[in-house]
Every structure is written in structure tokens, then in C-alpha cells.
Write an enzyme that holds these catalytic residues in place. Structure first.
Site: not given
Length: 698
Positions: A143, A188, A206, A284, A329, A356, A629
Site C-alpha cells: 500500500r 502489505t 489467518e 481479527n 473477521d 469491517k 482460483h
């Protein structure tokens, strides 16, 4: 190393001039402010540069520039474009200082660009091992950077914090921010420079990590302090009183420390120079399931909280927990904005937050006192907040046995896509959304146990939840919401065609700019939401625009590139182009770069498979493949292809891609130690069986 000689002493004259009030001690009036602080404060008045992640320390993302207005914004044209050479999500907010733009691409590659012309000045590739990509839940984006005193700071995806010479791009120092390399930490987010320290958090909840935030000496990279967001093993000494207090809100019978506890600080950090406080948003829990990590209940501090810290020492000052006992989350890592607002006929120093969980919060930033919270989208996990600032959680949302169609879902009503605030309109501009998801607590869960059918458990995810065990009933949407934080109500909205739209920018020209999932950059009247301008670009946009002035001309820039966790598997546009910076002006004359059409070809066919293996293949696919995917032939494929539309040769030779590392240089994990050839046969059977079923239904 560069010597720490960059501080200047600004001495207030108020005490000396106010003779009637006596002389004020110099130690009380003197303010030590580094050059970055001075530059950011001055730029807040001129808007010539975009010197910090959120424009200023308040992170309002409001620019005082007004050459571009509601009357002439329709005349914006492309001034230049710059190819970032990337194929994954571009999340960077560019920093622009004295005609130079610093912008990051996926895999944490830094670009310095001439902000007048788009000419490359230098690039720096930290050479993140592509095998590290699987340790991130949500793409390999970055970011942005922080720039201070001639250095460019950025976090590499693999956890390093690096300082570069701003003129040459040469590395000045590098430090490893990860305390335990056995844990899958990532970076990130963009670092911040507050006073003489560069500050960064990390991601990985996670996967089972313990969150913390760390401050480093901006000149040398030496660690100054570290503050953990959740307690460690209670059988060991706590790092400070805050951790001792937090431990009282966790049930040790769940051995929460084995899965880290979570609470990672992967995005928001903001600083108030006047109060000399910094504020962070925490993430979270690990696992997501509240009762798996803390069977006896409890609020689980400091998950899903805003925390105020002393920027010099990292000491805890106060906190406000937005989602006690987080079970969905619902991170609070979304951007925090500082503002002074009239509340009940009194001007209050507040922070504004739209995390969120779907509620918009106004909190006193001096004390952490809860002022108000109202939902800015529909929610069903809570009916509201009581006067003490606690949510009134619904019984269904805490169900141990039934699937719960969480609204908002884990993608959030507002994710990391930056909101902005205009002091002129007194409105906040939120990239709001809903991405449906149902959740159900797993009856049994063990840390790091791979189990077919459990979402991404084969790659290290630890949710303690079944995701989408039943089809969710809520509908997806993406919208731009203008929110009045004083009245706590919506002022206007604009409906987009898809979730996962970019961050916002607001200006003194009474404009709001936002990029969209369907590959547009748009401008709105900030007062009433009228759409005034849009232009097509070559890819969906998830980042936020910036504006700056060079040689007396105002420019608007956006770093475009589709991706992020939702953008890995879905898309809102059929346009495809490498990550690109687009820059616009009122008299631009550049030609746009060419883009390609995303080819969603016919469903894969012509591959032999055993249909009896498809059911077992489903469980393996959910545990190892689905987050990247998507569902074969159902999802459209985003930054990563959907395998239901793959070339038959790829599916026939699936072992080469899954077990032999053919695409390792693109970040495709090597599953050779986790999956067998028989497992790959089962996954192939699921892909082909799903494609055949969809084809038959069509």
C-alpha cells in the site's frame, strides 16, 4: 549511517509576548519537530505535494487544491501513464514530493517517477522470494511508502523494513521485523514516520500469529520499541501492564497463544502532533471462531480495537474495542481519520472510523470515550450500540451450531480501500460494500490441522469456521457512501456495479474522486453526489487517487491494477493491462496505453478423469485452491485464472503446476510435500466434473 542531525527547534513566542501572563518555561513551550513534521504541516495549507499516506497526519485525504472544480472537471484528460510491469493487485497510495512520485507495485517493488512526465527515475526490487506469496491471505500487494528526510521507507512482503536513498534508490539500511521466522508474518501496509521513528505492523492473523507494532529509528533502523496487541502465554511474564489487563479477557483453556491470538496491525496508523498520541487499528482473532480461541468467552483485548499509544515509548494510553469477542473477521485495521467536529454544541477532538463490521464510529481521541456509532450499511450481527459503547449482538450471530449469513461478511462493509473526509462539506466518503458469506463454527478444530473441506487449511489458514456451508442469502453490492459523522446518517450514495472499488480522495474543488472495479476513475460533486466525470482505464482500480501541483498545474493520479483478496477470483471488468499509474490534468494530451480483453474462454473440456474422485477432490480443492482460483466455472477469475476456464493442456498436466513448481516464479505454491499425485487426480476430477455439470445445465 546518516547522522541524526535533522531536528529543528521551534520555540513558541506566545509566552514571551504575553507579558501580562508571565514568562512560560521554555521546556513547556518548545516543540521539537523534525523536518517532515514541518513540511507536512505547511503542505496542509498549500497542497502542492502529497507527502504522507493520507496526505497529512490527520489522514483526511483532503487536498486544498482547487484548480480542478465541479465546473471544469469534465475537461480532465490523460497527462501521462507509467507501466508498473505487474500482474497482481496494485494497492499503493503514491507519495509525491517536489515533483517526484514514489509508488509501489506488487511484490513490494518501489518505483520513483518524474511526476511531471511519467519518466522512470529508478526502481528498487527487494527480491521477495515468490514462494513467500502463499503466506499472505490476500494477494501480494503493497500500500505504499513513507518519505522523510531524504529516505524512502517501505515494508517488503516477506517482513523486511527497508530504507532507500530518495534520490538514487540505493539501499541505506534494512531490518527484519519478524520476531519468529517459523510464523508466516507478512507486510502489505505502508509504514508511517512519526517524529524520528518509522513505524510498521504486519499481517498473518489467518495463519496463526501474534500481532504487534514496532517503531524503528528512522536514521539507523534500530528497534526503538514494540507493542503487542494480544497477550502471550500467561505462564510467562507479561511484557507490560496492558498485556496483563488484556489477558483477563481471554480464556487460557483455549491455549490462544498457540495460534498467536491474531490482532495484527496491517494497515491503519495515524498521529496527532498536538496531543502527541498515535492511534492504531487492530485486526481479527486467530482463529476467527471466538469460542475456539477463548472457550469461556471474554472480549479478547485488544482484537478489533482502536488503541492510543505514546509514539516515543510505545506505552499504552487508552483503547476502544469496536467488536468485543470478534467472531466474524471484523478487523478494525481500516483507515482512521482525525477531525475536530461540533458534537452537542461543543467542538470535540475526535477520530472517525468505518471498519469491517459496518458501523461508523465517532470516538474522542483525547480520552478514547465512545461518542456514537451507527451502521452505514445494513448489518445483522448487532442491533446497535448501547450508551457505554458496547454492541448489542444478536443471538444468531453467536450460534454454535447453525450457519450464519453474516452481514457484512468477512470481506467487510469497508475494507482497506481508503475513505476520506472533507472539512468543507463535513462529510466522510466511504467505499462501502457487501460480499455475501455464511459462516459456521466447526465442531472441532486444532491449530494448523489440515482438513479437506475446511477453507484453505492446507495452506495454513486457521479460521475454526466453515465458510459458506450454506448459500448466503444477502446480495452483493458496491457503493460510494457520503456520511455525516455529526448526524450519524447518510448524506448521499452512488451505486457501483460491483464490490471492491477503490479508495477516495476529496478536494477543495468540491470534488470526490474514486476508482472502480469496472475500470473507471470517477469524479463526483462532494456536496450532492452528482457524477461529473469518468474515464475508462485498462484495469479495475482498488487503490486511492492522489492530487498534487507541479509548476502551477494540478494533477490527479491513480495507481491501477486489479487484485486483492476479492480481486484474485472475481472481476468487475473484462479489461486487462499491467499495473499502470494514470495521471490527469485539465490540458492533458497523452494517448492511453493499450489494454487487452480478458478472455473467459469456454469451459475446459476433453480431459479424461474419474468422476468417482470428484467428491474427494472437492474437499482438497477447498482446503488448498479456492481462495486463489475460485470455484471452477462459477467465479470469473480475477488476477489469478479460474481453472474451470483453463486450457485443457493445463488441466491434463496439472501435476506439473501443483507438484513440480512450473509457475513458482509467479507465486504458485509448491504442494509437493502436501499433496500426492493421487490427490491431484482428485482435484482434476472435481474441476472437470464441475465444468461438465455447468455445461450440462447451460
Amino acid at each position: 549511517m546518516i547522522k541524526n542531525n535533522r531536528r529543528i527547534l521551534l520555540t513558541s513566542l506566545v509566552g514571551a509576548l504575553a507579558a501580562g501572563h508571565g514568562m512560560v518555561a521554555a521546556a513547556d513551550e518548545a516543540k521539537y519537530v523534525d523536518e517532515t513534521h514541518k513540511a507536512i504541516a505547511e503542505n496542509r495549507e498549500t497542497g502542492k505535494n502529497w507527502p504522507a499516506h493520507g496526505f497529512d497526519y490527520q489522514e483526511q485525504r483532503f487536498s486544498p487544491l482547487d484548480e480542478i472544480t465541479t465546473k471544469n472537471v469534465k475537461d480532465l484528460k490523460l497527462e501521462w501513464s507509467y507501466n508498473l510491469g505487474s500482474s497482481r493487485g496494485v494497492e499503493s497510495t503514491p507519495i509525491v514530493i517536489d515533483g517526484v512520485m514514489y509508488v509501489t507495485a506488487p511484490w513490494s517493488i518501489v518505483h520513483a517517477v518524474d511526476a511531471r512526465t511519467g519518466e522512470k527515475l529508478w526502481t528498487y526490487d527487494p527480491e521477495v522470494p515468490r514462494s513467500y506469496g502463499e503466506k499472505g491471505c490476500c494477494d501480494v500487494g503493497n500500500r505504499g511508502v513513507a518519505v522523510s528526510n531524504g529516505l524512502v521507507y517501505f515494508g517488503a512482503f516477506d517482513g523486511r523494513l527497508i530504507a532507500l536513498d530518495a534520490k538514487t534508490g540505493e539501499r541505506v539500511w534494512e531490518t527484519d521485523t519478524i520476531e519468529n521466522r517459523d510464523k508466516p508474518y507478512t507486510i502489505t501496509g505502508a509504514p508511517r514516520v512519526f517524529k524520528d521513528k518509522v513505524i510498521i505492523g504486519n499481517g498473518g492473523a489467518e495463519y496463526g500469529v501474534r500481532g504487534y507494532i514496532t517503531a524503528y529509528d528512522a536514521d539507523t533502523g534500530e528497534e526503538a520499541w514494540r507493542w503487542y496487541t494480544v497477550p502471550g502465554n500467561p505462564d510467562e511474564p507479561f511484557e507490560n501492564d496492558a498485556m496483563k489487563m488484556a489477558a483477563e479477557t481471554w480464556d487460557p483453556s483455549g491455549k490462544y497463544w498457540e495460534a498467536g491470538g491474531g490482532g495484527t496491525v496491517w494497515d491503519s496508523m495515524v498521529f496527532d502532533p498536538e496531543l502527541d498520541l498515535m492511534y492504531i487499528g487492530t485486526g481479527n482473532g486467530s482463529p476467527w471462531s471466538h469460542l475456539h480461541r477463548s472457550p469461556g468467552g471474554g472480549d479478547n483485548l485488544f482484537l478489533a480495537s482502536i488503541v492510543a499509544l505514546d509514539p516515543d515509548t510505545g506505552e499504552y494510553v487508552w483503547h476502544y474495542q469496536e467488536t468485543p469477542g470478534d467472531n466474524w473477521d471484523y478487523t478494525s485495521t481500516q483507515d482512521i481519520i482525525l477531525a475536530d467536529l461540533p458534537i452537542n454544541d461543543e467542538t470535540r477532538k475526535v477520530l472517525l472510523h468505518a471498519p469491517k463490521n459496518g458501523f461508523f464510529y465517532v470516538v474522542d481521541r483525547e480520552t478514547g470515550e465512545f461518542i456514537s456509532a451507527e451502521n452505514f450499511v445494513d448489518v445483522n450481527w448487532a442491533t446497535g450500540y448501547d450508551e457505554s459503547g458496547r454492541p448489542m449482538v444478536t443471538a444468531e450471530a453467536r450460534s454454535e451450531d447453525e450457519a450464519f449469513d453474516a452481514i457484512p461478511g468477512p470481506y467487510g462493509a469497508h475494507n482497506w480501500h481508503s475513505m476520506s473526509f472533507s472539512p468543507d462539506t463535513q462529510l466522510a466518503y466511504i467505499p462501502a460494500q457487501n460480499i455475501p458469506a455464511s459462516m459456521q463454527k466447526m465442531p472441532e478444530w486444532d491449530y494448523n490441522e489440515e482438513e479437506p473441506g475446511v477453507f484453505m487449511s492446507g495452506t495454513g489458514w486457521n479460521t475454526g469456521m466453515f465458510l459458506n456451508p450454506t448459500e448466503p442469502g444477502s446480495k452483493p453490492f458496491g457503493r460510494l457512501v457520503a456520511w455525516d459523522p455529526v448526524e450519524q446518517q447518510e448524506a448521499w450514495r452512488y451505486e457501483h456495479i460491483s464490490p471492491w472499488n477503490g479508495g477516495t480522495l476529496t478536494t477543495a474543488g468540491n470534488l470526490v474522486f474514486q476508482g472502480t472495479a469496472d475500470a473507471r476513475l470517477m469524479a463526483f460533486n462532494a456536496s450532492n453526489g452528482d457524477k461529473l466525470w469518468d474515464t475508462m482505464v485498462g484495469t479495475g482500480i482498488v487503490a486511492a487517487p492522489v492530487t498534487y501541483e507541479v509548476d502551477g498545474r494540478q494533477f490527479v493520479s491513480i495507481a491501477a491494477g486489479w487484485g486483492g483478496v476479492y480481486g484474485l477470483v472475481q472481476r468487475g471488468s473484462d479489461r486487462t493491462i499491467p499495473g499502470t499509474v494514470y495521471t490527469y490534468s485539465l490540458d492533458g494530451k497523452a494517448e492511453p496505453p493499450e489494454y487487452s480483453q480478458h478472455q473467459q474462454t469456454n469451459l475446459v473440456s476433453g480431459v479424461d478423469y474419474n468422476p468417482e474422485l470428484a467428491e474427494e477432490g472437492l474437499g482438497l480443492y477447498i482446503a488448498n485452491c479456492v481462495a486463489c482460483h475460485g470455484v471452477p466455472g462459477v467465479d470469473r477469475g480475477g488476477a489469478i485464472p479460474n481453472l474451470g476456464y483453463s486450457n485443457a493442456k493445463v488441466i491434463s498436466d496439472l501435476e506439473s503446476f501443483v507438484l513440480n513448481g512450473v509457475l513458482a516464479n509467479r507465486g504458485m505454491p509448491d504442494f509437493s510435500e502436501r499433496l500426492s499425485e493421487e490427490d491431484v487426480d482428485k482435484i482434476r476430477a472435481f474441476i472437470m466434473g464441475t465444468a461438465d455439470t455447468i455445461r450440462a445445465s447451460q
